[in-house]
Design a protein around this motif. Structure first.
Motif, PDB file in Angstrom:
ATOM      1  N   UNK A  33       8.906   4.597  -1.784  1.00 39.14           N
ATOM      2  CA  UNK A  33       8.681   4.610  -0.398  1.00 39.14           C
ATOM      3  C   UNK A  33       9.768   5.452   0.343  1.00 39.14           C
ATOM      4  N   UNK A  34      10.869   5.088  -0.073  1.00 44.94           N
ATOM      5  CA  UNK A  34      11.942   5.932   0.599  1.00 44.94           C
ATOM      6  C   UNK A  34      11.908   7.512   0.401  1.00 44.94           C
ATOM      7  N   UNK A  35      11.637   7.657  -0.728  1.00 37.95           N
ATOM      8  CA  UNK A  35      11.601   9.079  -0.982  1.00 37.95           C
ATOM      9  C   UNK A  35      10.450  10.006  -0.040  1.00 37.95           C
ATOM     10  N   UNK A  36       9.244   8.913   0.486  1.00 41.60           N
ATOM     11  CA  UNK A  36       8.243   9.339   1.118  1.00 41.60           C
ATOM     12  C   UNK A  36       8.319   9.245   2.619  1.00 41.60           C
ATOM     13  N   UNK A  37       9.727   8.731   3.046  1.00 38.71           N
ATOM     14  CA  UNK A  37      10.283   8.657   4.487  1.00 38.71           C
ATOM     15  C   UNK A  37       9.918   7.281   5.023  1.00 38.71           C
TER      16      UNK A  37
ATOM     17  N   UNK B  67       2.405  -4.043   0.182  1.00 37.76           N
ATOM     18  CA  UNK B  67       3.117  -3.023   0.679  1.00 37.76           C
ATOM     19  C   UNK B  67       2.663  -2.678   2.236  1.00 37.76           C
ATOM     20  N   UNK B  68       3.587  -3.064   3.150  1.00 39.10           N
ATOM     21  CA  UNK B  68       3.382  -2.694   4.718  1.00 39.10           C
ATOM     22  C   UNK B  68       4.797  -1.710   4.997  1.00 39.10           C
ATOM     23  N   UNK B  69       4.288  -0.174   4.845  1.00 40.25           N
ATOM     24  CA  UNK B  69       5.366   0.610   4.849  1.00 40.25           C
ATOM     25  C   UNK B  69       6.148   0.775   6.096  1.00 40.25           C
ATOM     26  N   UNK B  70       5.453   0.430   7.278  1.00 38.38           N
ATOM     27  CA  UNK B  70       6.320   0.694   8.548  1.00 38.38           C
ATOM     28  C   UNK B  70       6.328   1.916   8.917  1.00 38.38           C
ATOM     29  N   UNK B  71       7.163   2.485  10.126  1.00 38.45           N
ATOM     30  CA  UNK B  71       7.075   3.911  10.484  1.00 38.45           C
ATOM     31  C   UNK B  71       7.734   4.750   9.794  1.00 38.45           C
ATOM     32  N   UNK B  72       7.436   6.127   9.641  1.00 39.75           N
ATOM     33  CA  UNK B  72       8.064   6.922   8.940  1.00 39.75           C
ATOM     34  C   UNK B  72       9.323   7.554   9.616  1.00 39.75           C
ATOM     35  N   UNK B  73      10.369   7.813   8.831  1.00 33.85           N
ATOM     36  CA  UNK B  73      11.586   8.081   9.568  1.00 33.85           C
ATOM     37  C   UNK B  73      11.562   9.706   9.773  1.00 33.85           C
ATOM     38  N   UNK B  74      12.060  10.103  11.016  1.00 35.95           N
ATOM     39  CA  UNK B  74      12.328  11.530  11.581  1.00 35.95           C
ATOM     40  C   UNK B  74      13.480  11.912  11.763  1.00 35.95           C
TER      41      UNK B  74
ATOM     42  N   UNK C  45      13.387  20.993   7.907  1.00 34.74           N
ATOM     43  CA  UNK C  45      13.622  19.794   8.646  1.00 34.74           C
ATOM     44  C   UNK C  45      14.461  19.841   9.981  1.00 34.74           C
ATOM     45  N   UNK C  46      13.452  20.362  10.805  1.00 36.95           N
ATOM     46  CA  UNK C  46      14.058  20.450  12.231  1.00 36.95           C
ATOM     47  C   UNK C  46      13.790  18.927  12.845  1.00 36.95           C
ATOM     48  N   UNK C  47      14.526  19.079  14.257  1.00 34.15           N
ATOM     49  CA  UNK C  47      14.589  17.757  14.970  1.00 34.15           C
ATOM     50  C   UNK C  47      13.148  17.521  15.194  1.00 34.15           C
ATOM     51  N   UNK C  48      12.959  15.903  14.934  1.00 33.72           N
ATOM     52  CA  UNK C  48      11.415  15.509  15.108  1.00 33.72           C
ATOM     53  C   UNK C  48      10.499  15.574  13.961  1.00 33.72           C
ATOM     54  N   UNK C  49      10.997  16.391  12.974  1.00 36.11           N
ATOM     55  CA  UNK C  49      10.167  16.594  11.782  1.00 36.11           C
ATOM     56  C   UNK C  49      10.493  15.316  10.982  1.00 36.11           C
ATOM     57  N   UNK C  50       9.224  14.795  10.030  1.00 37.28           N
ATOM     58  CA  UNK C  50       9.366  13.660   9.233  1.00 37.28           C
ATOM     59  C   UNK C  50      10.414  14.048   8.172  1.00 37.28           C
ATOM     60  N   UNK C  51      11.171  12.948   8.011  1.00 31.97           N
ATOM     61  CA  UNK C  51      12.286  13.153   6.795  1.00 31.97           C
ATOM     62  C   UNK C  51      11.754  12.622   5.456  1.00 31.97           C
ATOM     63  N   UNK C  52      11.638  13.411   4.554  1.00 27.30           N
ATOM     64  CA  UNK C  52      11.017  13.278   3.269  1.00 27.30           C
ATOM     65  C   UNK C  52      12.387  13.929   2.148  1.00 27.30           C
ATOM     66  N   UNK C  53      12.412  13.086   1.219  1.00 20.53           N
ATOM     67  CA  UNK C  53      13.235  13.087  -0.027  1.00 20.53           C
ATOM     68  C   UNK C  53      12.805  14.504  -0.708  1.00 20.53           C
ATOM     69  N   UNK C  54      11.496  15.059  -0.918  1.00 18.71           N
ATOM     70  CA  UNK C  54      11.432  16.101  -1.497  1.00 18.71           C
ATOM     71  C   UNK C  54      11.549  17.543  -0.586  1.00 18.71           C
ATOM     72  N   UNK C  55      11.297  17.392   0.749  1.00 16.17           N
ATOM     73  CA  UNK C  55      11.554  18.434   1.550  1.00 16.17           C
ATOM     74  C   UNK C  55      12.970  18.552   1.767  1.00 16.17           C
ATOM     75  N   UNK C  56      13.995  17.473   1.836  1.00 18.69           N
ATOM     76  CA  UNK C  56      15.288  17.494   1.826  1.00 18.69           C
ATOM     77  C   UNK C  56      15.649  18.250   0.744  1.00 18.69           C
ATOM     78  N   UNK C  57      15.493  17.993  -0.472  1.00 19.21           N
ATOM     79  CA  UNK C  57      15.940  18.721  -1.652  1.00 19.21           C
ATOM     80  C   UNK C  57      15.602  20.302  -1.754  1.00 19.21           C
TER      81      UNK C  57
END
Length: 694
Positions: free
Chosen positions: A175-179, A204-211, A247-259
């Motif tokens: 789930x962290x890899x998906x933000x 699983x209740x994932x909660x909000x996605x990190x940005x 990964x500009x400001x305001x975009x969702x943070x994803x591990x795959x996108x970060x890599x």
């Protein structure tokens, strides 16, 4: 098994304590595991006493994952407990499973029978989010919801306890890899009931996605020095990297996108001359309470590289000039990765080498004179090819080709071809020099052909050509002088046309497509122009001009649809009484023109025979898409064509053809099979062809 969130760190509480005779419960109630002593332990006592160790039959169980889509599919594909279930159930379906010598037993002393290893490899703590866990088990097939498997999949109780205990941490990593960094994860087991499988439920209740809240991208090394000095290339590269950072400001943070973003940034610097670029440091800090990510990246460009000496390895017979004249760069110029890749591709197209590898010495100490090494393996000096084929345009044919890659020891290639067919026969020889300075090549060509049309008119033609070709990365230019003679005779022996021409010609071909063989995006354009003088015994001789163009456009559309449009036109400029060789005139109809009509059947009529016309216009529109996901290379298509060929623009009367077909996108090009209806002729016609036409 509860998950504690404290100070932004996610901590898994995995200690268990006995809470009663019927079950063991994880601290906080996060994981509930039935006790081995529950449900029938008294009745099993005699068997235990007899054997000296308490053993019971394996436990039947099923897995239920309750999570929002598509996270449920992600968990079912990569959780060890799910993959264990998939592997065991798949093995149970195979005939070999029925010949098993016995089921594993479960001992209370902690000694388990053999079971597949499922230990998850958790990523070590670093400056970025946790990577998804990996294991020796393959991903589960066909992700979906809960899969009750009859009476359940058998497993030892200790193995099930281990898999259940590992599930929360594995799920959290996924789930962290998906933000999702504030997920609530609960794993529970139902009580053992005779005749029913135990249900393992993961909620699983994932909660909000990190940005992304903040991005700091810092450059070090020569790139930073040159950018500070205002160097145009350096400033442009820094601006390009910043603009393309995903990964500009305001975009969702994803591990795959970060890599991927980090890899793309390094690739951009290396491709623009900084071949030794590395990361000095990268960090991604995610606040689990606010769900905000701060990114810090420091890139060390290292020195800028410049081309040094060119070293060639592997040559036996071919001259070095064939390679050196193909290079698009000189020693001392700034290095660019695209130039090296283009150089390698051009060498492969020379048809001289079986394999080509071009590498740059990326030692930072040698950056000012980085050597380029070319390793080749030559093709055989001579090659013969025999072929048998059939076309809906020209019918069956057989052919033989011979290629000599170093004619008489000179830097020339000679290619000869003999093709015999019911409707078309060709005899041709082409001589092409190895590349000269500036990548230009001389060419000589002789050809004779025999064409029998559907109305039994016979066209004999001969030509001799001499010129020069210049093939660039996207633009190919061909300039040549040509002598041509063509004669058309009707089935009853009447000469309909007999003319010769001496002309100067130029042909330009643009290619801007995603694939030369199987394009789906971009365009190709072919433009030709000729000026010359004709000679004829039947009509007047005189000057003429000829222009021709063909444009093909490709574009992907939503829903896996792909569109292609084609426009084609040509005109011969000459006085009405000036005879022009028939092969310089135009006809329409056939696989690559107007489907639904015979090959070269749309043209001017003379004594009941179709001959070439001075004006031609055709067009085509086609939509295609894959027919089945299991066979992505097999496409279905619908199309409509229109066109005509006449002597005057005012007489053009476009003929319509439309229909449907299938496409097999083979490694050598698309194979097309079309059923087209010719509206003018009111009949269906089958067309098939291979490759694309420029």
């Amino acid at each position: 098994m509860p998950v504690a969130v404290a100070g932004g760190l996610l901590t898994l509480v995995a200690q268990a304590q006995v809470s009663g005779p019927g079950q063991a419960q994880g601290a906080g109630g996060g994981v509930s595991v039935p006790s081995p002593a529950a449900n029938g332990s008294a009745s099993a006592a005699p068997a235990v006493a007899a054997s000296g160790a308490r053993r019971r039959a394996p436990l039947a169980w099923t897995l239920d994952i309750d999570a929002p889509k598509p996270l449920d599919e992600l968990l079912r594909s990569y959780l060890d407990i799910s993959r264990y279930q998939a592997q065991v159930s798949e093995a149970a379906r195979k005939p070999a499973a029925a010949t098993s010598t016995g089921a594993p037993q479960d001992a209370d002393d902690g000694l388990d029978a053999e079971a597949p290893t499922t230990g998850a490899q958790m990523a070590p703590a670093d400056s970025g989010p946790t990577q998804p866990p990996t294991s020796a088990l393959a991903p589960a097939p066909a992700p979906g919801s809960a899969q009750p498997l009859g009476t359940g999949v058998s497993i030892t109780r200790s193995e099930l306890r281990r898999l259940v205990a590992a599930s929360p941490e594995q799920a959290r990593a996924l789930l962290e890899a998906e933000g999702y960094f504030a997920s609530e994860i609960k794993v529970s087991l139902s009580d053992e009931v005779e005749g029913a499988p135990v249900v393992v439920k993961i909620t699983v209740r994932p909660g909000p996605k990190a940005t992304v809240e903040q991005v700091q991208l810092v450059f070090e090394g020569e790139l930073d020095v040159q950018a500070e000095k205002g160097d145009r290339d350096a400033v442009s590269l820094v601006r390009k990297i910043n603009q393309q950072w995903p990964l500009a400001v305001g975009k969702p943070f994803l591990q795959a996108t970060w890599s991927a973003a980090k890899n793309a940034t390094l690739a951009s610097m290396r491709s623009e001359g900084y071949a030794a670029a590395v990361w000095s440091g990268t960090a991604a800090t995610v606040d689990a309470e606010t769900q905000k990510a701060k990114l810090f990246i420091v890139a060390d460009s290292g020195p800028r590289f410049f081309y040094g000496p060119l070293t060639i390895e592997g040559l036996k017979r071919q001259p070095e000039s064939a390679i050196r004249n193909t290079a698009g760069f000189r020693q001392g110029q700034p290095y660019r990765e695209a130039e090296v890749l283009d150089f390698q591709e051009r060498l492969q197209k020379l048809n001289l080498f079986e394999s080509v590898f071009v590498t740059l010495n990326d030692d930072p100490e040698q950056a000012k004179k980085a050597g380029v090494t070319v390793q080749v393996r030559e093709m055989p000096l001579q090659q013969a090819t025999f072929g048998v084929g059939v076309s809906s345009d020209t019918g069956p044919r057989v052919s033989v080709e011979h290629l000599h890659r170093l004619l008489w020891g000179l830097p020339w290639q000679a290619k000869s071809k003999v093709q015999l067919g019911r409707e078309e026969s060709v005899l041709q020889t082409d001589l092409t020099s190895h590349p000269n300075a500036g990548r230009k090549r001389w060419l000589l060509s002789l050809q004779g052909s025999r064409q029998l049309d559907t109305d039994d008119a016979l066209t004999l033609s001969y030509r001799a050509r001499a010129g020069q070709s210049d093939e660039g990365d996207r633009l190919a230019r061909l300039t040549y002088a040509e002598f041509l003679r063509a004669k058309v005779t009707s089935s009853d022996g009447l000469d309909l046309s007999d003319a010769s021409a001496l002309s100067g010609n130029q042909q330009l071909i643009w290619r801007d497509v995603d694939s030369q063989i199987l394009p789906t995006r971009g365009f190709t354009a072919n433009v030709q122009g000729s000026v010359g003088h004709t000679f004829s015994t039947m009509e007047e001789a005189g000057w003429f001009g000829r222009a021709y163009g063909r444009l093909t456009w490709y574009r992907p559309l939503p829903g896996q649809w792909y569109a292609s449009l084609r426009a084609e036109g040509g005109h011969v400029f000459a006085a009405d009484n000036v005879s022009v060789p028939d092969t310089l005139l135009f006809r329409a109809g056939g696989d690559e023109s107007v489907r639904g009509y015979g090959y070269r059947t749309l043209g001017e009529q003379r004594n009941g025979v179709t001959v070439g016309a001075r004006t031609m216009v055709t067009g085509s529109a086609e939509l295609a898409r894959p027919m089945w996901q299991r066979f992505p290379s097999l496409w279905g298509a619908v199309f409509i064509d229109a066109g005509d060929a006449t002597d005057r623009w005012a007489d053009l009367d476009p003929k319509l053809g439309y229909g449907m077909g299938v496409r097999w996108r083979s490694p050598v090009g698309p194979l097309r099979l079309d059923l087209a209806y010719g509206q003018e002729e009111r009949q269906y016609r089958l067309h098939f062809s291979v490759g694309i036409t420029l």
